[in-house]
Scaffold this motif. Structure first.
Motif, PDB file in Angstrom:
ATOM      1  N   SER A  23       0.835  -1.193   0.000  1.00  0.00           N
ATOM      2  CA  SER A  23       0.000   0.000   0.000  1.00  0.00           C
ATOM      3  C   SER A  23       0.875   1.251   0.000  1.00  0.00           C
ATOM      4  O   SER A  23       0.639   2.208  -0.735  1.00  0.00           O
ATOM      5  CB  SER A  23      -0.883   0.006   1.247  1.00  0.00           C
ATOM      6  N   ALA A  24       1.907   1.203   0.836  1.00  0.00           N
ATOM      7  CA  ALA A  24       2.767   2.381   0.988  1.00  0.00           C
ATOM      8  C   ALA A  24       3.556   2.681  -0.283  1.00  0.00           C
ATOM      9  O   ALA A  24       3.721   3.836  -0.673  1.00  0.00           O
ATOM     10  CB  ALA A  24       3.709   2.163   2.160  1.00  0.00           C
ATOM     11  N   ILE A  25       4.049   1.633  -0.921  1.00  0.00           N
ATOM     12  CA  ILE A  25       4.873   1.858  -2.118  1.00  0.00           C
ATOM     13  C   ILE A  25       3.954   2.137  -3.291  1.00  0.00           C
ATOM     14  O   ILE A  25       3.200   1.277  -3.724  1.00  0.00           O
ATOM     15  CB  ILE A  25       5.747   0.613  -2.398  1.00  0.00           C
ATOM     16  N   GLY A  26       3.991   3.361  -3.750  1.00  0.00           N
ATOM     17  CA  GLY A  26       3.067   3.734  -4.825  1.00  0.00           C
ATOM     18  C   GLY A  26       3.648   4.857  -5.652  1.00  0.00           C
ATOM     19  O   GLY A  26       4.874   5.081  -5.666  1.00  0.00           O
ATOM     20  N   GLY A  28       3.722   7.851  -5.099  1.00  0.00           N
ATOM     21  CA  GLY A  28       4.451   8.801  -4.259  1.00  0.00           C
ATOM     22  C   GLY A  28       5.932   8.470  -4.182  1.00  0.00           C
ATOM     23  O   GLY A  28       6.791   9.366  -4.202  1.00  0.00           O
ATOM     24  N   ASN A  29       6.256   7.198  -4.114  1.00  0.00           N
ATOM     25  CA  ASN A  29       7.668   6.799  -4.062  1.00  0.00           C
ATOM     26  C   ASN A  29       8.323   7.012  -5.417  1.00  0.00           C
ATOM     27  O   ASN A  29       9.479   7.382  -5.507  1.00  0.00           O
ATOM     28  CB  ASN A  29       7.804   5.309  -3.740  1.00  0.00           C
ATOM     29  N   TYR A 230       2.164  10.950   3.108  1.00  0.00           N
ATOM     30  CA  TYR A 230       1.444  10.441   1.952  1.00  0.00           C
ATOM     31  C   TYR A 230       1.987   9.069   1.577  1.00  0.00           C
ATOM     32  O   TYR A 230       1.250   8.145   1.270  1.00  0.00           O
ATOM     33  CB  TYR A 230       1.644  11.417   0.786  1.00  0.00           C
ATOM     34  N   SER A 231       3.309   8.968   1.656  1.00  0.00           N
ATOM     35  CA  SER A 231       3.947   7.740   1.206  1.00  0.00           C
ATOM     36  C   SER A 231       3.589   6.551   2.093  1.00  0.00           C
ATOM     37  O   SER A 231       3.515   5.425   1.622  1.00  0.00           O
ATOM     38  CB  SER A 231       5.455   7.942   1.160  1.00  0.00           C
ATOM     39  N   LEU A 232       3.391   6.804   3.393  1.00  0.00           N
ATOM     40  CA  LEU A 232       3.068   5.676   4.273  1.00  0.00           C
ATOM     41  C   LEU A 232       1.554   5.407   4.326  1.00  0.00           C
ATOM     42  O   LEU A 232       1.093   4.635   5.158  1.00  0.00           O
ATOM     43  CB  LEU A 232       3.612   5.924   5.679  1.00  0.00           C
ATOM     44  N   SER A 233       0.805   6.026   3.446  1.00  0.00           N
ATOM     45  CA  SER A 233      -0.661   5.846   3.383  1.00  0.00           C
ATOM     46  C   SER A 233      -1.325   6.092   4.742  1.00  0.00           C
ATOM     47  O   SER A 233      -2.192   5.325   5.167  1.00  0.00           O
ATOM     48  CB  SER A 233      -1.051   4.442   2.922  1.00  0.00           C
ATOM     49  N   MET A 236      -5.735   7.544   6.235  1.00  0.00           N
ATOM     50  CA  MET A 236      -6.763   7.188   5.254  1.00  0.00           C
ATOM     51  C   MET A 236      -7.496   5.944   5.702  1.00  0.00           C
ATOM     52  O   MET A 236      -8.195   5.309   4.913  1.00  0.00           O
ATOM     53  CB  MET A 236      -6.128   6.919   3.914  1.00  0.00           C
ATOM     54  N   ILE A 238      -6.410   3.177   6.044  1.00  0.00           N
ATOM     55  CA  ILE A 238      -5.871   1.941   5.462  1.00  0.00           C
ATOM     56  C   ILE A 238      -5.138   1.114   6.519  1.00  0.00           C
ATOM     57  O   ILE A 238      -5.377  -0.084   6.669  1.00  0.00           O
ATOM     58  CB  ILE A 238      -4.912   2.279   4.305  1.00  0.00           C
ATOM     59  N   SER A 332      -1.565  -0.045  -4.333  1.00  0.00           N
ATOM     60  CA  SER A 332      -2.038   1.066  -3.500  1.00  0.00           C
ATOM     61  C   SER A 332      -3.549   1.214  -3.624  1.00  0.00           C
ATOM     62  O   SER A 332      -4.241   1.438  -2.630  1.00  0.00           O
ATOM     63  CB  SER A 332      -1.356   2.373  -3.899  1.00  0.00           C
ATOM     64  N   SER A 335      -5.405  -1.304  -1.552  1.00  0.00           N
ATOM     65  CA  SER A 335      -5.496  -1.011  -0.121  1.00  0.00           C
ATOM     66  C   SER A 335      -6.559   0.042   0.161  1.00  0.00           C
ATOM     67  O   SER A 335      -7.290  -0.036   1.149  1.00  0.00           O
ATOM     68  CB  SER A 335      -4.140  -0.557   0.428  1.00  0.00           C
ATOM     69  N   MET A 336      -6.652   1.015  -0.725  1.00  0.00           N
ATOM     70  CA  MET A 336      -7.655   2.055  -0.509  1.00  0.00           C
ATOM     71  C   MET A 336      -9.065   1.487  -0.678  1.00  0.00           C
ATOM     72  O   MET A 336      -9.982   1.807   0.066  1.00  0.00           O
ATOM     73  CB  MET A 336      -7.430   3.171  -1.514  1.00  0.00           C
TER      74      MET A 336
HETATM   75  N1  PHE Z   1       1.264   5.567  -0.301  1.00  0.00           N
HETATM   76  C1  PHE Z   1       1.042   5.645  -1.691  1.00  0.00           C
HETATM   77  C2  PHE Z   1       2.275   6.193  -2.409  1.00  0.00           C
HETATM   78  O1  PHE Z   1       3.314   6.322  -1.879  1.00  0.00           O
HETATM   79  C3  PHE Z   1      -0.075   6.512  -2.060  1.00  0.00           C
HETATM   80  C4  PHE Z   1      -1.363   6.151  -1.498  1.00  0.00           C
HETATM   81  C5  PHE Z   1      -2.159   7.123  -1.131  1.00  0.00           C
HETATM   82  C6  PHE Z   1      -1.755   4.865  -1.349  1.00  0.00           C
HETATM   83  C7  PHE Z   1      -3.351   6.824  -0.588  1.00  0.00           C
HETATM   84  C8  PHE Z   1      -2.933   4.548  -0.820  1.00  0.00           C
HETATM   85  C9  PHE Z   1      -3.727   5.552  -0.423  1.00  0.00           C
HETATM   86  O2  PHE Z   1       2.174   6.523  -3.556  1.00  0.00           O
END
Ligand code: PHE
Length: 467
Positions: A23-26, A28-29, A230-233, A236, A238, A332, A335-336
């Protein structure tokens, strides 16, 4: 989950860490971290990010996971379930966020599907000529009458299919396939880039601390914190939902450190992958450093230009890159979607399939605003912005509010003791208790309010404070 039925759980600690890391790796990374690092003095930003994520990031993750595991509920009902009915509104807020983000996230996921299909066609000799001019391709795609909507529908349906299969059979299994491929592609691409002639300059630009470009320490810290967040979600729901499926004998703190480590590793790796090629390309084409763009421009215009400048290998590199992006976006979005689906199941006590159908319909309906926002409904411009940009801006303001309220709730209402007890549930030991108390009660809320102010300034176009 309907009453009487026991809640599903992950098959073990590893499955949980993998799911949370997925979920975290998306996106944003992949694009936001490298861009921010380039903007805020390379190594300085990376160091600030590492320190913040290992302290604050771990604190916030432990908190959300513990709330979920303690209440055995998703975010909508978790706060109420912990015996604080008046804080039930926080559950509503943390459900509104993924419900609003998911539709437009799926629209961007749809863009990725389109690019992936185009490069796949190109690699196997069927089409792909459109990408000879990436700028024109992107503009005509997003403003096309149906294409962005159709791509969004495809992306949403695949995500929902995984969710319908459940926590163990759907989410876990899809992660076991997608995450290793994602890692392999990321490492492979970073190594390929490191051996490109002239890559050294870009790597230096990325890693060597440049104190002159971070004259304002506050901005670097806020930038790093916003990114981490944002990166660690976080905020939200989650991690609360995923935590509610965690077994009580698993170690929450250890899991949190591993999630942060995996997320940071991929973020730093993305910098190695993206910054040197963009710097090289900028030098060749005279585009200047502005080529390292923050937004969709980097992913959908600049990088495709870079790929076509790499000659015959370019299309394969592009294909590998879009597989990576596609999987990152899928995991990601999954997970949302799960956070939304679980909230609806827990609240209305309806079955999983019915809940997935509701979320899916919601994504089609609400997502159409963003999908058509550059084409047939371009006239709909809330606050003068395209719909997608507007929703994104609104969510950037709402997430720090929810995170700050969550910290206040745990720090001052439910008390850190609640989290400590949950971590220690089955004989575990809570490490760094003092640091945790300080972070959750003072440090986190104060920094979060600072981020909030800076986001509001940015949305209103007030300079100075905004990051
Ligand atoms: N954490 C995800 C990222 O690094 C982005 C994300 C946002 C994922 C919201 C799930 C919910 O890109």
């Amino acid at each position: 989950m309907s009453e009487g039925k026991s809640r599903e759980s992950w098959s073990g600690q590893f499955a949980f860490v993998l799911a949370a890391a997925a979920s975290a790796i998306g996106l944003g990374n992949l694009w936001r971290f490298p861009y921010l690092a380039a903007r805020y003095g390379g190594g300085v930003f990376i160091a600030a990010y590492l320190i913040l994520s290992l302290t604050l990031g771990v604190t916030l993750l432990v908190t959300e996971i513990a709330i979920g595991r303690r209440s055995r509920q998703s975010q909508l009902t978790a706060f109420r379930e912990m015996g604080h009915r008046r804080w039930g509104f926080l559950g509503v807020l943390s459900t509104v966020i993924p419900l609003c983000i998911l539709p437009y996230y799926n629209v961007i996921g749809g863009w990725v599907v389109r690019y992936f299909a185009e490069y796949l066609g190109m690699a196997f000799g069927a089409g792909g000529q459109g990408l000879e001019d990436p700028q024109a391709f992107f503009s005509s795609f997003v403003s096309a009458p149906w294409a962005p909507f159709v791509c969004m529908v495809v992306f949403t349906l695949v995500t929902c299919a995984v969710i319908v299969m459940g926590v163990k059979n759907g989410i876990e299994k899809s992660n076991v396939v997608m995450m290793p491929v994602l890692l392999l592609m990321a490492v492979g691409l970073a190594v390929y880039v490191a051996f490109l002639p002239g890559a050294g300059e870009g790597i230096r630009y990325y890693l060597v601390p440049d104190f002159s470009s971070c004259d304002n320490v506050g901005k670097v810290v806020l930038g790093a914190m916003g990114q981490m967040f944002y990166s660690l979600s976080l905020a939200m729901g989650i991690m609360i939902t995923y935590g509610s499926y965690m077994r009580r004998r698993d170690d929450i703190q250890r899991a949190a450190v591993r999630i942060v480590a995996a997320d940071t590793f991929v973020a730093v790796l993305s910098g190695f992958m993206i910054i040197p090629v963009v710097v090289l390309f900028a030098a060749k084409s005279g585009a200047g450093r502005a080529a390292i763009d923050a937004g969709p421009g980097l992913m959908f215009v600049t990088l495709p230009k870079v790929f076509s400048s790499l000659g015959a290998a370019g299309q394969w590199i592009a294909l590998a890159f879009f597989v990576l992006v596609l999987f990152a976006a899928f995991t990601s979005a999954i997970s949302m979607t799960e956070a939304c689906v679980a909230a609806i199941c827990d609240f209305f006590r309806i079955g999983r399939n019915a809940s997935v159908a509701v979320v899916c319909a919601w994504c089609f309906a609400f997502g159409s605003l963003s999908a058509f926002g550059y084409g047939r409904w371009a006239g709909f411009r809330p606050f003068g912005m395209p719909a997608l940009d507007f929703f994104d801006g609104a969510m950037n303001v709402l997430t720090p509010v929810v995170a700050a309220l969550t910290c206040i709730f745990v720090g001052w209402v439910a008390r850190p003791r609640t989290v400590v007890e949950e971590v220690e549930a089955e004989g575990g030991r809570f490490r760094c208790r003092r640091l945790y108390d300080f972070m959750i009660r003072y440090f986190a809320p104060i920094l979060l309010v600072a981020i909030l102010v800076s986001e509001i300034c940015r949305s209103l176009g007030i300079g100075g404070w905004s990051i």
